[in-house]
Design a protein around this motif. Structure first.
Motif, PDB file in Angstrom:
ATOM      1  N   ALA A 125      -5.245  62.259  87.464  1.00 38.13           N
ATOM      2  CA  ALA A 125      -4.966  63.693  87.400  1.00 38.13           C
ATOM      3  C   ALA A 125      -3.465  63.944  87.406  1.00 38.13           C
ATOM      4  CB  ALA A 125      -5.630  64.431  88.573  1.00 38.13           C
ATOM      5  N   LEU A 126      -3.107  65.141  86.970  1.00 37.94           N
ATOM      6  CA  LEU A 126      -1.754  65.658  87.127  1.00 37.94           C
ATOM      7  C   LEU A 126      -1.860  67.044  87.739  1.00 37.94           C
ATOM      8  CD1 LEU A 126      -1.845  64.192  84.015  1.00 37.94           C
ATOM      9  CD2 LEU A 126       0.603  64.359  84.438  1.00 37.94           C
ATOM     10  N   ILE A 127      -0.929  67.348  88.648  1.00 36.28           N
ATOM     11  CA  ILE A 127      -0.884  68.671  89.261  1.00 36.28           C
ATOM     12  C   ILE A 127       0.325  69.400  88.686  1.00 36.28           C
ATOM     13  CG2 ILE A 127      -0.755  69.992  91.405  1.00 36.28           C
ATOM     14  CD1 ILE A 127      -1.726  67.423  92.848  1.00 36.28           C
ATOM     15  N   PHE A 128       0.054  70.485  87.975  1.00 40.29           N
ATOM     16  CA  PHE A 128       1.122  71.281  87.385  1.00 40.29           C
ATOM     17  C   PHE A 128       1.406  72.475  88.287  1.00 40.29           C
ATOM     18  CE2 PHE A 128      -0.975  69.164  83.853  1.00 40.29           C
ATOM     19  CZ  PHE A 128       0.102  68.661  83.130  1.00 40.29           C
ATOM     20  N   GLU A 129       2.655  72.596  88.733  1.00 39.04           N
ATOM     21  CA  GLU A 129       3.072  73.828  89.399  1.00 39.04           C
ATOM     22  C   GLU A 129       3.693  74.714  88.330  1.00 39.04           C
ATOM     23  OE1 GLU A 129       5.034  75.350  93.538  1.00 39.04           O
ATOM     24  OE2 GLU A 129       5.951  73.581  92.606  1.00 39.04           O
ATOM     25  N   LEU A 130       3.089  75.887  88.158  1.00 37.36           N
ATOM     26  CA  LEU A 130       3.477  76.779  87.068  1.00 37.36           C
ATOM     27  C   LEU A 130       4.030  78.078  87.626  1.00 37.36           C
ATOM     28  CD1 LEU A 130       0.218  76.336  84.944  1.00 37.36           C
ATOM     29  CD2 LEU A 130       2.328  75.001  84.770  1.00 37.36           C
ATOM     30  N   GLU A 131       4.950  78.670  86.895  1.00 37.22           N
ATOM     31  CA  GLU A 131       5.454  79.999  87.221  1.00 37.22           C
ATOM     32  C   GLU A 131       5.073  80.932  86.091  1.00 37.22           C
ATOM     33  OE1 GLU A 131       9.236  81.834  89.504  1.00 37.22           O
ATOM     34  OE2 GLU A 131       9.655  80.243  88.057  1.00 37.22           O
ATOM     35  N   GLY A 132       4.368  81.991  86.438  1.00 33.01           N
ATOM     36  CA  GLY A 132       3.908  82.922  85.422  1.00 33.01           C
ATOM     37  C   GLY A 132       3.047  83.989  86.057  1.00 33.01           C
ATOM     38  N   ASP A 133       2.119  84.543  85.279  1.00 30.15           N
ATOM     39  CA  ASP A 133       1.165  85.521  85.800  1.00 30.15           C
ATOM     40  C   ASP A 133      -0.217  85.141  85.290  1.00 30.15           C
ATOM     41  OD1 ASP A 133       0.723  86.619  83.182  1.00 30.15           O
ATOM     42  OD2 ASP A 133       2.568  87.781  83.399  1.00 30.15           O
ATOM     43  N   PRO A 134      -1.265  85.847  85.694  1.00 26.62           N
ATOM     44  CA  PRO A 134      -2.612  85.462  85.270  1.00 26.62           C
ATOM     45  C   PRO A 134      -2.818  85.400  83.764  1.00 26.62           C
ATOM     46  CG  PRO A 134      -2.759  86.884  87.181  1.00 26.62           C
ATOM     47  CD  PRO A 134      -1.312  86.868  86.773  1.00 26.62           C
ATOM     48  N   ASN A 135      -1.927  86.029  82.989  1.00 31.83           N
ATOM     49  CA  ASN A 135      -2.047  85.955  81.524  1.00 31.83           C
ATOM     50  C   ASN A 135      -1.406  84.699  80.942  1.00 31.83           C
ATOM     51  OD1 ASN A 135      -3.368  88.524  81.232  1.00 31.83           O
ATOM     52  ND2 ASN A 135      -1.395  89.474  81.709  1.00 31.83           N
ATOM     53  N   SER A 136      -0.637  83.974  81.742  1.00 31.51           N
ATOM     54  CA  SER A 136      -0.045  82.726  81.261  1.00 31.51           C
ATOM     55  C   SER A 136      -1.163  81.761  80.868  1.00 31.51           C
ATOM     56  CB  SER A 136       0.825  82.100  82.344  1.00 31.51           C
ATOM     57  OG  SER A 136       1.863  82.975  82.727  1.00 31.51           O
ATOM     58  N   ARG A 137      -0.854  80.896  79.912  1.00 26.93           N
ATOM     59  CA  ARG A 137      -1.889  80.047  79.330  1.00 26.93           C
ATOM     60  C   ARG A 137      -1.433  78.598  79.332  1.00 26.93           C
ATOM     61  NH1 ARG A 137      -6.237  81.588  76.570  1.00 26.93           N
ATOM     62  NH2 ARG A 137      -7.216  80.220  75.019  1.00 26.93           N
ATOM     63  N   ILE A 138      -2.314  77.700  79.787  1.00 27.64           N
ATOM     64  CA  ILE A 138      -2.014  76.276  79.758  1.00 27.64           C
ATOM     65  C   ILE A 138      -2.915  75.604  78.728  1.00 27.64           C
ATOM     66  CG2 ILE A 138      -3.546  75.832  81.740  1.00 27.64           C
ATOM     67  CD1 ILE A 138      -1.699  73.452  82.432  1.00 27.64           C
ATOM     68  N   THR A 139      -2.290  74.861  77.830  1.00 20.98           N
ATOM     69  CA  THR A 139      -2.992  74.145  76.766  1.00 20.98           C
ATOM     70  C   THR A 139      -2.830  72.649  76.985  1.00 20.98           C
ATOM     71  OG1 THR A 139      -2.587  75.933  75.177  1.00 20.98           O
ATOM     72  CG2 THR A 139      -3.152  73.774  74.274  1.00 20.98           C
ATOM     73  N   ILE A 140      -3.943  71.928  76.949  1.00 23.58           N
ATOM     74  CA  ILE A 140      -3.933  70.477  77.101  1.00 23.58           C
ATOM     75  C   ILE A 140      -4.479  69.852  75.819  1.00 23.58           C
ATOM     76  CG2 ILE A 140      -4.794  68.496  78.396  1.00 23.58           C
ATOM     77  CD1 ILE A 140      -2.955  70.205  80.065  1.00 23.58           C
ATOM     78  N   GLU A 141      -3.685  68.963  75.246  1.00 25.16           N
ATOM     79  CA  GLU A 141      -4.134  68.174  74.094  1.00 25.16           C
ATOM     80  C   GLU A 141      -4.293  66.725  74.556  1.00 25.16           C
ATOM     81  OE1 GLU A 141      -2.735  66.754  69.608  1.00 25.16           O
ATOM     82  OE2 GLU A 141      -1.640  68.349  70.666  1.00 25.16           O
ATOM     83  N   VAL A 142      -5.513  66.194  74.479  1.00 27.29           N
ATOM     84  CA  VAL A 142      -5.763  64.811  74.875  1.00 27.29           C
ATOM     85  C   VAL A 142      -6.536  64.106  73.772  1.00 27.29           C
ATOM     86  CG1 VAL A 142      -5.659  65.052  77.387  1.00 27.29           C
ATOM     87  CG2 VAL A 142      -7.787  65.576  76.199  1.00 27.29           C
TER      88      VAL A 142
END
Length: 502
Positions: A406-423
Motif C-alpha cells: 500500500a501507499l498512504i497519500f496525504e493530500l491537500e484539497g477539498d471533497p471535490n479533489s480527485r485522485i486517479t490511480i493508473e496501475v
C-alpha cells in the motif's frame, strides 16, 4: 529533534534466515532511516540433540557456523551501507538463551568481534569497552523457555526492550497480536506490563524479527526514535536515553511528555503532573489509552470525536487516502507498476507500506534463495501532483496474514479533489467526496484476480489527536506513565514510559 524510523532486528541468509544481505539493506533504504541486520550467533544452553530435536539443533548449529565463517564480510558490508544523514546501520548479532531469554546485541562499532558467552550479561561484559547494548525480544514466552527473565534484567545493559515483532505483542496477556509461533503462547509473568509493575525501567522498541531479509516489512514491527540527526551517534544516544517507541507498521508520529519531559525520561515532580500527548497518525484514531504503573489510568475515544465532524463539500484541508494492492491467487509474485495523480489539490506526502514475503523461522522443506525478497518495491518519485512506484504482492498466506502492499497519500484539497490511480495499464479515479463516504475496490481481471482498494478517506482531524491530563496522586517513589495508540486499521503505537520521581 526529529523522529526517525527503523528496524533493529531483522534476519537474512547470513545465518539460518533467507535472502541476501545486500538485498535486505536495499529494501531497508526504501522505507526506513536506520536498521540492524542480525545474525544468529549462539545458544549456550541449547537442548541436547535427540531424534525429535535433530532438525532444530542442526539448523541452529549450521547457522551459527555460517555467521562465524562470514563475519568479516557481514561486518564490512554493514559498515559500507552506513552513510550519515542518508541511511544508518548498526552492527549486531543474537544470543539465544533458555534461562535469560533471547537478546540481540547492538553496537556503533564496526570493530565488533563475534565472540561466545554464556549469557547476554556476560556477552556485553566481554565486549567492553566497545559501546554495546543487549535488547531482549519476544519476551512474553514462558519463563525458562526463551521468555524474559525479569529477575536478571538490568537496564544498564538493556535500556530498551522489543515489545512487538512478527512473534506478536508482549505488552500484556490480553493485547492484540497474541503469540502463535511454535515457541508457544504468551505468559502474563513475562509481559511488559508485569515488568513495569515490578518497577523495571526501559524504553519500548518494535522490530520485525523477519527471517527473509526485509527490514521494516509492513505490519511486522518498527521503531521510532527521537534524535537530533540521522547519524549512528545521534540515534545511539536516543536509544540509551529511551527516546523510543514501538509501532506495528504505520508511521504514527507521537509526542508524549510529563511536565515537559519527553518519553523515556526520568523527571522529578513535587506537585501536579501534567501529561501532554500529540499524535499524527495514518488512519482514524480509534482509542488512546494512558497507563500508570502498568494499570489503565485514562482512556479517550478518538473515533467518536472524529465522527462528530465530517468536512463540508467546500471545506479545504488535509486528508489521508490509503491505496492498497494485492489479493489474487499468484504465489510467485505479481508486479504492480503504478502512477497516482491528484486534480484540484496536491500531494503533501507519500508513505510506503511495503512487505517482504512472510518468513519467521526455517522449515525442513525451505531452501535459501538469495533473491527471495528482491522484490523491486520502490517509490520511484513524487511531486505535488503525481507519484510513481513499483511493488510486488503475493497471494495472501491466509485470511489473517496479508501479503498486500500500500501507499498512504496525504493530500491537500477539498471533497471535490480527485485522485486517479493508473496501475498496469488500467485507470481508476475517485473524488475525496466519494472516498469520504467509504472505500472503493476494483479488480484487474474478471475472477480471482489481483485487486486495488481505495480505503476510506480520513480528514486531518480524524488522524490527529491532542490532549492533556493532570495527576496529583503519587503511587510510588517512581511512577511510570506510558501510552498506547490504536487506529481503526489495527495499527498500534506503544510509547515508552516517562518515569516520574516524587
Amino acid at each position: 529533534m526529529k523522529l526517525y524510523w527503523g528496524d533493529l532486528h531483522n534476519h537474512c541468509g547470513i545465518t539460518y534466515g533467507f535472502g541476501g544481505l545486500e538485498n535486505a539493506l536495499a529494501a531497508a533504504v526504501e522505507q526506513l532511516d536506520f536498521c540492524a541486520i542480525i545474525g544468529h550467533a549462539m545458544w549456550p544452553d541449547m537442548p541436547e540433540r535427540t531424534e525429535e530435536l535433530e532438525f532444530l539443533v542442526d539448523f541452529h548449529l549450521k547457522g551459527f557456523a555460517k555467521l562465524r565463517d562470514n563475519w568479516e564480510h557481514v561486518r564490512n558490508t554493514v559498515k559500507m551501507w552506513n552513510v550519515p544523514h542518508h541511511f544508518v546501520t548498526f552492527q549486531g548479532y543474537e544470543i539465544h538463551s533458555s534461562e535469560f531469554g533471547d537478546h540481540h546485541v547492538l553496537s556503533t562499532s564496526d570493530d565488533l568481534p563475534l565472540i561466545h558467552a554464556a549469557s547476554p550479561a556476560e556477552l556485553v561484559a566481554e565486549l567492553a569497552p566497545l559501546p554495546v547494548i543487549a535488547v531482549p525480544h519476544h519476551v512474553g514466552y514462558t519463563p525458562g523457555y526463551r521468555g524474559a527473565n525479569w529477575g536478571a534484567f538490568s537496564d544498564q545493559i538493556s535500556p530498551a526492550v522489543e515489545v512487538f515483532s512478527k512473534h506478536g505483542c508482549s505488552m500484556s496477556e490480553s493485547s492484540a497480536y497474541p503469540y502463535w509461533h511454535t515457541m508457544g503462547p504468551r505468559d502474563s509473568r513475562n509481559t511488559i506490563i508485569s515488568a513495569i509493575r515490578k518497577g523495571l525501567r526501559f524504553g519500548f522498541l518494535g522490530s520485525t524479527d523477519h527471517h527473509a531479509g526485509y527490514p521494516g516489512s509492513y505490519g511486522d514491527g518498527r521503531v521510532a526514535v527521537l534524535a537530533t540527526e540521522k547519524t549512528r551517534e545521534a540515534i545511539w544516544e536516543a536509544l540509551l536515553a529511551r527516546r523510543t517507541y514501538a509501532i506495528t507498521g504505520d508511521k504514527i508520529a507521537c509526542s508524549f511528555t510529563v511536565n515537559g519531559a519527553i518519553f523515556g525520561s526520568e523527571v522529578t515532580v513535587t506537585g501536579r503532573r501534567v501529561l501532554a500527548l500529540n499524535v499524527r497518525g495514518c488512519d482514524f484514531i480509534e482509542r488512546v489509552s494512558v497507563y500508570k504503573n502498568g494499570e489503565l489510568w485514562k482512556m479517550a475515544d478518538g473515533l467518536h470525536s472524529a465522527q462528530q465532524r465530517m468536512p463540508e463539500s467546500h471545506e479545504k484541508g488535509k486528508y489521508k487516502v490509503r491505496v492498497e494492492m494485492g489479493w489474487g491467487d499468484n504465489t510467485s509474485g505479481f508486479l504492480w507498476q503504478g502512477r497516482a495523480r491528484i486534480d484540484d489539490g496536491q500531494i503533501v506526502s507519500v508513505e510506503t507500506c511495503f512487505r517482504g514475503q512472510n518468513v519467521l523461522a526455517p522449515t525442513p522443506e525451505m531452501q535459501d534463495n538469495p533473491d527471495i525478497n528482491n522484490l523491486g518495491n520502490k517509490l520511484l518519485e513524487y511531486s505535488n501532483h503525481t507519484a510513481e512506484w513499483t511493488c510486488m504482492t503475493f497471494k495472501n498466506v491466509s485470511t489473517r496474514h496479508p501479503q498486500t502492499a500500500a501507499l498512504i497519500f496525504e493530500l491537500e484539497g477539498d471533497p471535490n479533489s480527485r485522485i486517479t490511480i493508473e496501475v498496469n495499464g488500467q485507470i481508476f479515479a475517485y473524488s475525496l467526496s466519494e472516498l469520504l463516504e467509504g472505500s472503493r475496490s476494483a479488480h484487474l481481471q474478471p475472477y480471482n484476480s489481483e485487486a486495488l482498494l481505495f480505503h476510506r478517506a480520513v480528514p486531518e482531524h480524524a488522524y490527529c489527536f491532542q490532549s492533556e491530563w493532570h495527576d496529583d496522586e503519587k503511587e510510588r517513589d517512581c511512577d511510570a506513565y506510558h501510552v498506547e495508540i490504536k487506529q481503526v486499521n489495527e495499527q498500534y503505537a506503544w510509547i515508552s514510559p516517562v518515569f516520574v520521581h516524587s
